[in-house]
Design an enzyme around this catalytic site. Structure first.
Site, short mmCIF file in Angstrom:
data_model
loop_
_atom_site.label_atom_id
_atom_site.label_comp_id
_atom_site.label_asym_id
_atom_site.label_seq_id
_atom_site.Cartn_x
_atom_site.Cartn_y
_atom_site.Cartn_z
N LYS A 91 -12.88 -7.92 10.34
CA LYS A 91 -12.07 -8.94 11.02
C LYS A 91 -10.93 -8.36 11.85
O LYS A 91 -10.49 -8.98 12.81
CB LYS A 91 -11.48 -9.92 10.00
CG LYS A 91 -12.51 -10.85 9.40
CD LYS A 91 -11.83 -11.84 8.49
CE LYS A 91 -12.84 -12.73 7.83
NZ LYS A 91 -12.21 -13.85 7.13
N ASP A 127 -10.10 -19.10 10.28
CA ASP A 127 -9.78 -19.06 8.84
C ASP A 127 -8.60 -19.96 8.50
O ASP A 127 -8.56 -20.58 7.44
CB ASP A 127 -9.48 -17.62 8.42
CG ASP A 127 -10.74 -16.77 8.34
OD1 ASP A 127 -11.82 -17.32 8.03
OD2 ASP A 127 -10.66 -15.56 8.61
N GLY A 152 -1.90 -10.50 1.68
CA GLY A 152 -2.93 -9.75 2.38
C GLY A 152 -3.44 -10.52 3.59
O GLY A 152 -2.75 -11.39 4.13
N GLU A 177 8.09 -6.84 -1.51
CA GLU A 177 8.44 -6.31 -0.19
C GLU A 177 7.40 -6.73 0.86
O GLU A 177 7.74 -7.06 1.99
CB GLU A 177 8.55 -4.78 -0.30
CG GLU A 177 9.38 -4.15 0.78
CD GLU A 177 10.59 -5.01 1.18
OE1 GLU A 177 10.65 -5.35 2.36
OE2 GLU A 177 11.44 -5.35 0.33
P1 ATR Z 1 -7.29 -10.17 1.42
O1 ATR Z 1 -7.44 -9.59 2.78
O2 ATR Z 1 -8.55 -10.77 0.84
O3 ATR Z 1 -6.15 -11.11 1.32
P2 ATR Z 1 -5.89 -7.86 0.42
O4 ATR Z 1 -5.32 -7.63 1.77
O5 ATR Z 1 -6.47 -6.69 -0.31
O6 ATR Z 1 -7.03 -8.94 0.43
O7 ATR Z 1 -4.75 -8.53 -0.48
C1 ATR Z 1 -4.93 -8.72 -1.81
C2 ATR Z 1 -3.77 -9.54 -2.37
O8 ATR Z 1 -4.02 -9.78 -3.76
C3 ATR Z 1 -2.44 -8.82 -2.28
O9 ATR Z 1 -1.42 -9.79 -2.09
C4 ATR Z 1 -2.31 -8.19 -3.67
O10 ATR Z 1 -0.99 -7.94 -4.11
P3 ATR Z 1 -0.22 -6.55 -3.72
O11 ATR Z 1 0.21 -6.71 -2.28
O12 ATR Z 1 0.92 -6.47 -4.66
O13 ATR Z 1 -1.24 -5.45 -3.91
C5 ATR Z 1 -2.92 -9.27 -4.52
N1 ATR Z 1 -3.41 -8.77 -5.81
C6 ATR Z 1 -4.50 -8.01 -6.03
N2 ATR Z 1 -4.64 -7.76 -7.35
C7 ATR Z 1 -3.59 -8.37 -7.97
C8 ATR Z 1 -3.17 -8.50 -9.33
N3 ATR Z 1 -3.87 -7.94 -10.33
N4 ATR Z 1 -2.07 -9.23 -9.60
C9 ATR Z 1 -1.36 -9.81 -8.60
N5 ATR Z 1 -1.70 -9.73 -7.29
C10 ATR Z 1 -2.80 -9.02 -6.98
#
Ligand code: ATR
Length: 287
Positions: A91, A127, A152, A177
């Site tokens: 994407k 989206d 994300g 952050e």
């Molecule tokens: P996407 O593009 O599908 O949104 P991504 O960019 O990998 O995927 O983002 C994943 C999100 O899930 C992030 O906000 C991540 O938090 P961090 O920025 O702190 O990594 C969150 N996430 C993933 N695993 C997590 C967990 N076990 N607990 C809380 N947040 C989690």
């Protein structure tokens, strides 16, 4: 090294529902580029919509590895593919391969739809309309207090959509952050860590983290959820996640992430055809 693609053919009965295919020299070719491709529900949704609207088109899944994305876009040009959906992991990378990217997709930083316009390939993003459409099944968004969990790519589209509809948006993320940077970038009202939810009243809560995907866990302890409101979980497998069950137990109206995927496809189909998409037909095909 990844294994080379299989050249074997599947017997027709594995196609699924056994609908008759009417393919001619006029049939428009559409599809989705993603990797891996095995689990996408987009072909089921789009082909069901074409059948319901009597549109002479067929929609296929194209398994495109990251290194082959440029070739895939060249294939779209060369083969005259009419509408191409774009999913993970392409994407963001696809922006560099298109002739134009519309302002919304540029702001979100991701393209999930490519259309041909006067011979040019134009990228856009639906989206955010997926998230807005899913939430608007249950509530109007203007003036509502919304909280988005995660920072994300999914969060970017959801926050954009909520802001576009006039909601006030707080972004909470495990890594606070990242939430702050995202909130600043997209003009959300505030940001913080996930633990701040307990002190934050909301009308609308959207989980965009991957927590709950294929597992009975929630990004938020049940006792830190508010009362009532509308809760959407971008995780769609399982359809009723732990977060949605906990929220329902606290009086929330809940919406499965399935509806985000349905409404982003609805918006893609409407952008391409100019016709009103058959939402319920597409939702049934998704299931
Ligand atoms: P996407 O593009 O599908 O949104 P991504 O960019 O990998 O995927 O983002 C994943 C999100 O899930 C992030 O906000 C991540 O938090 P961090 O920025 O702190 O990594 C969150 N996430 C993933 N695993 C997590 C967990 N076990 N607990 C809380 N947040 C989690």
């Amino acid at each position: 090294m990844e294994r080379p693609r299989s050249d074997s053919l599947r017997p027709i009965w594995r196609r699924g529902r056994g609908e008759d295919l009417h393919i001619s020299a006029e049939t428009a070719l559409c599809g989705i580029a993603l990797h891996p491709a095995g689990h996408t529900r987009s072909p089921a949704m789009h082909n069901a919509a074409y059948a319901a609207l009597s549109i002479d088109a067929i929609y296929l899944a194209f398994d495109v590895r990251p290194a082959e994305l440029g070739d895939a876009v060249a294939g779209m040009r060369g083969l005259g593919i009419r509408q191409l959906s774009v999913s993970l992991p392409h994407k963001e990378a696809i922006l560099g391969h298109l002739d134009e990217v519309d302002a919304t997709a540029r702001r979100i930083g991701a393209v999930n739809t490519v259309l041909r316009r006067d011979g040019a390939l134009v990228g856009s993003n639906t989206d955010w309309l997926g998230a807005v459409g899913a939430l608007e099944r249950e509530t109007r968004l203007e003036g509502k207090q919304a909280v988005v969990l995660g920072a994300g790519g999914t969060a970017r589209a959801v926050i954009y959509g909520l802001c576009a509809r006039g909601a006030r948006v707080q972004v909470l993320n495990r890594t606070a952050e990242k939430a702050r940077a995202l909130a600043n970038d997209l003009g959300a009202d505030g940001a913080g860590g996930l633990e701040e939810l307990r002190d934050l009243p909301y009308d609308v809560l959207v989980n965009t983290t991957s927590v709950g995907l294929g597992e009975d866990v929630s990004p938020i302890d049940a006792e830190h959820l508010g009362e009532g409101g509308v809760v959407l979980d971008a995780v769609y497998e399982p359809e009723r996640t732990r977060l949605l069950r906990d929220a329902e137990a606290r009086g929330a109206r809940v919406v499965s992430g399935k509806w985000m995927l349905v409404y982003q496809a609805v918006a893609q189909l409407e952008a391409w055809t100019g016709q009103t998409a058959p939402v319920e037909v597409m939702a049934k095909a998704f299931a």
